[in-house]
Design a protein around this motif. Structure first.
Motif, mmCIF file in Angstrom:
data_model
loop_
_atom_site.group_PDB
_atom_site.id
_atom_site.type_symbol
_atom_site.label_atom_id
_atom_site.label_comp_id
_atom_site.label_asym_id
_atom_site.label_seq_id
_atom_site.Cartn_x
_atom_site.Cartn_y
_atom_site.Cartn_z
ATOM 1 N N GLN A 10 0.702 -1.513 -0.037
ATOM 2 C CA GLN A 10 0.295 0.332 -0.182
ATOM 3 C C GLN A 10 0.510 1.046 -0.227
ATOM 4 O O GLN A 10 1.885 1.291 0.661
ATOM 5 C CB GLN A 10 -0.881 0.172 1.216
ATOM 6 N N CYS A 11 1.161 1.818 -1.113
ATOM 7 C CA CYS A 11 2.246 2.735 -1.736
ATOM 8 C C CYS A 11 1.098 3.964 -0.677
ATOM 9 O O CYS A 11 0.143 4.606 -0.830
ATOM 10 C CB CYS A 11 2.689 3.477 -2.650
ATOM 11 N N ALA A 12 2.326 5.099 0.192
ATOM 12 C CA ALA A 12 1.884 6.047 0.803
ATOM 13 C C ALA A 12 1.064 6.992 0.172
ATOM 14 O O ALA A 12 0.150 7.996 0.795
ATOM 15 C CB ALA A 12 2.795 6.477 1.914
ATOM 16 N N TYR A 13 1.684 7.031 -0.610
ATOM 17 C CA TYR A 13 1.415 8.227 -1.891
ATOM 18 C C TYR A 13 0.698 8.239 -2.843
ATOM 19 O O TYR A 13 0.002 8.975 -3.385
ATOM 20 C CB TYR A 13 2.935 8.477 -2.252
ATOM 21 N N CYS A 14 -0.120 6.945 -3.650
ATOM 22 C CA CYS A 14 -0.488 6.810 -4.304
ATOM 23 C C CYS A 14 -1.610 6.144 -3.372
ATOM 24 O O CYS A 14 -3.041 6.213 -4.488
ATOM 25 C CB CYS A 14 -0.387 5.455 -5.636
ATOM 26 N N HIS A 15 -2.153 5.439 -2.439
ATOM 27 C CA HIS A 15 -3.294 5.355 -2.374
ATOM 28 C C HIS A 15 -4.008 4.733 -2.346
ATOM 29 O O HIS A 15 -4.746 3.925 -2.750
ATOM 30 C CB HIS A 15 -4.113 7.028 -2.100
ATOM 31 N N ARG A 41 10.902 1.238 -3.143
ATOM 32 C CA ARG A 41 10.567 2.665 -4.494
ATOM 33 C C ARG A 41 9.346 2.015 -5.229
ATOM 34 O O ARG A 41 9.736 1.228 -6.031
ATOM 35 C CB ARG A 41 11.736 2.544 -5.287
ATOM 36 N N CYS A 42 8.435 2.718 -4.644
ATOM 37 C CA CYS A 42 6.764 2.241 -5.615
ATOM 38 C C CYS A 42 7.286 2.856 -6.907
ATOM 39 O O CYS A 42 8.113 3.959 -7.317
ATOM 40 C CB CYS A 42 6.121 3.521 -5.306
ATOM 41 N N THR A 43 6.886 2.025 -7.601
ATOM 42 C CA THR A 43 7.124 1.611 -9.390
ATOM 43 C C THR A 43 6.031 2.600 -10.226
ATOM 44 O O THR A 43 6.505 3.309 -11.301
ATOM 45 C CB THR A 43 7.072 0.537 -9.891
ATOM 46 N N ARG A 44 5.016 3.127 -9.507
ATOM 47 C CA ARG A 44 4.215 4.080 -10.361
ATOM 48 C C ARG A 44 4.985 5.821 -10.065
ATOM 49 O O ARG A 44 4.936 6.618 -10.739
ATOM 50 C CB ARG A 44 2.815 3.661 -9.450
ATOM 51 N N CYS A 45 5.362 5.552 -8.709
ATOM 52 C CA CYS A 45 5.266 7.172 -8.222
ATOM 53 C C CYS A 45 6.760 7.475 -8.254
ATOM 54 O O CYS A 45 6.967 8.655 -7.834
ATOM 55 C CB CYS A 45 4.121 8.007 -7.167
ATOM 56 N N LYS A 46 7.487 6.634 -8.136
ATOM 57 C CA LYS A 46 8.645 6.762 -7.487
ATOM 58 C C LYS A 46 9.395 7.534 -6.492
ATOM 59 O O LYS A 46 10.072 7.410 -5.776
ATOM 60 C CB LYS A 46 9.737 7.841 -8.584
HETATM 61 ZN ZN LIG Z 1 3.291 4.909 -5.160
#
Ligand SMILES: [Zn+2]
Length: 142
Positions: A10-15, A41-46
């Motif tokens: 669960q990415c804190a930035y992408c939610h 590292r999130c591959t969506r938002c980096k």
């Molecule tokens: Zn993310």
């Protein structure tokens, strides 16, 4: 022996659940201690996130970090518990984890349990008139 570099988290930035790439761990070399914190590292938002390795492990194994009733030891005031142990309290019909152990002034042992539904409760443990050689049990396998 190579472990997957990627986890779903669960990415804190992408939610939302995102694919996270392992970028580095903070491990104690040659230590019995398991690694505590790992950078992903999130591959969506980096964005990078420092994750608890234990949390990651749990999320890999199951979906939600939740106490399973089957993993719990049933609470009984005659038994002794250790911090981190999952217990099930039949009367309260709730599961929780032991977060603290205490010895009261009257010599009675107590545990503080963080229950899922009820929150923190203090319970007595290890109630017995005489100490029984419970430690001998662990040596019986020799
Ligand atoms: Zn993310």
């Amino acid at each position: 022996m190579a472990k997957s570099k990627y986890i779903m988290h669960q990415c804190a930035y992408c939610h939302k659940q995102a694919k996270m790439e392992l970028v580095g761990g903070m491990q104690n070399e040659g230590d019995a201690e398991p690694p505590q914190k790992v950078w992903y590292r999130c591959t969506r938002c980096k964005h990078s996130a420092l994750l608890d390795a234990v949390t990651v492990q749990k999320e890999k194994n199951g979906s939600v970090v939740k106490i399973e009733r089957s993993e719990c030891m049933e609470y009984s005031k005659e038994k002794a518990y250790s911090v981190g142990q999952a217990i099930y309290h039949a009367e309260l019909d709730d599961v929780g984890k032991v977060i603290k152990k205490d010895k009261m002034s009257n010599g009675i042992h107590s545990i503080t349990v963080s229950f899922e539904k009820l929150g923190e409760r203090k319970l007595i443990e290890n109630v017995r008139l005489e100490p029984t050689p419970e430690l001998a049990v662990s040596q019986s396998s020799l």
